[in-house]
Design an enzyme around this catalytic site. Structure first.
Site, PDB file in Angstrom:
ATOM      1  N   HIS A 136       9.260 -24.416   8.779  1.00 48.81           N
ATOM      2  CA  HIS A 136       8.369 -25.315   9.509  1.00 48.81           C
ATOM      3  C   HIS A 136       6.807 -25.157   9.102  1.00 48.81           C
ATOM      4  O   HIS A 136       6.099 -25.874   9.245  1.00 48.81           O
ATOM      5  CB  HIS A 136       8.300 -24.698  11.108  1.00 48.81           C
ATOM      6  N   ASN A 137       6.574 -23.706   8.431  1.00 47.10           N
ATOM      7  CA  ASN A 137       5.153 -23.508   7.905  1.00 47.10           C
ATOM      8  C   ASN A 137       5.128 -23.413   6.496  1.00 47.10           C
ATOM      9  O   ASN A 137       4.014 -23.278   6.035  1.00 47.10           O
ATOM     10  CB  ASN A 137       4.888 -22.253   8.736  1.00 47.10           C
ATOM     11  N   ARG A 191       1.495 -30.756   9.766  1.00 47.74           N
ATOM     12  CA  ARG A 191       0.918 -29.441  10.256  1.00 47.74           C
ATOM     13  C   ARG A 191       0.566 -28.498   9.171  1.00 47.74           C
ATOM     14  O   ARG A 191      -0.448 -27.903   9.110  1.00 47.74           O
ATOM     15  CB  ARG A 191       1.878 -28.761  11.303  1.00 47.74           C
ATOM     16  N   ASP A 239       0.864  -1.182  -0.054  1.00 47.91           N
ATOM     17  CA  ASP A 239       0.198  -0.101   0.051  1.00 47.91           C
ATOM     18  C   ASP A 239       1.001   1.053  -0.022  1.00 47.91           C
ATOM     19  O   ASP A 239       2.045   1.149  -0.317  1.00 47.91           O
ATOM     20  CB  ASP A 239      -0.978  -0.107   1.110  1.00 47.91           C
ATOM     21  N   CYS A 290       3.209  -3.043   4.137  1.00 49.41           N
ATOM     22  CA  CYS A 290       2.410  -1.868   4.447  1.00 49.41           C
ATOM     23  C   CYS A 290       2.988  -1.129   5.689  1.00 49.41           C
ATOM     24  O   CYS A 290       4.036  -1.501   5.984  1.00 49.41           O
ATOM     25  CB  CYS A 290       1.060  -2.354   4.885  1.00 49.41           C
ATOM     26  N   HIS A 305       6.169 -31.348  10.241  1.00 50.90           N
ATOM     27  CA  HIS A 305       5.820 -30.119   9.623  1.00 50.90           C
ATOM     28  C   HIS A 305       4.978 -30.147   8.298  1.00 50.90           C
ATOM     29  O   HIS A 305       3.978 -29.358   8.242  1.00 50.90           O
ATOM     30  CB  HIS A 305       7.062 -29.253   9.353  1.00 50.90           C
ATOM     31  N   THR A 328       2.610  -1.711   9.193  1.00 50.81           N
ATOM     32  CA  THR A 328       3.212  -2.705  10.170  1.00 50.81           C
ATOM     33  C   THR A 328       3.387  -4.047   9.510  1.00 50.81           C
ATOM     34  O   THR A 328       4.035  -4.972  10.272  1.00 50.81           O
ATOM     35  CB  THR A 328       2.072  -2.811  10.892  1.00 50.81           C
TER      36      THR A 328
END
Length: 145
Positions: free
Chosen positions: A98-99, A137, A8, A65, A134, A67
């Site tokens: 991991h994600n 998950r 943005d 952006c 992992h 934050t």
């Protein structure tokens, strides 16, 4: 590898800084906007970047952006996206390992330019561990879509 970039107005200058950094590394970029400091709505750009990722045009996305939080919230509403706000290198590394995060969200008012480049570098160069625990998950996360 092609990376989708979006921001943005609050993250515009950081996006441009990251775009230059990636170009210097020879990494292709799809700039999904915004293209100025004019006030805009961040969900529009989150949707564009995430569409490039889920559509297979880009392997990863980076959203900026003020934050990183708003972009992350918008991105994570899109099926197939695993977006993470990161402000330190350890989080950037772990969210990939991991994600299997596919979108990095950065806060231009939170993270300095040089620190942001470190986060981008860690994020794009850290592979998913693919360890069974992992992978299981990540599959469970994807079932939530």
């Amino acid at each position: 590898m092609t990376i989708a970039l979006g921001s943005d107005n609050g993250g515009y200058q950081l996006k441009e800084f990251i775009k230059e950094f990636l170009a210097q590394k020879g990494i292709a970029v799809k700039d999904c906007g915004t293209y100025s400091l004019e006030r805009v709505d961040y969900p529009v750009y989150a949707k564009a970047v995430c569409g490039a990722v889920t559509g297979g045009e880009c392997e990863m996305g980076i959203l900026c952006c003020g934050t990183g939080i708003g972009m992350s919230m918008a991105a994570n509403k899109i099926p197939g996206i695993r977006a993470a706000v990161c402000a330190d290198w350890f989080s950037a590394k772990m969210t990939r390992e991991h994600n299997d995060a596919n979108v990095l969200c950065l806060g231009a008012r939170v993270t300095g330019d040089e620190a942001a480049l470190t986060l981008v570098d860690v994020f794009i160069n850290t592979p998913f561990s693919d360890e069974e625990r992992h992978a299981k998950r990540v599959a469970q996360i994807m079932e939530l879509d």
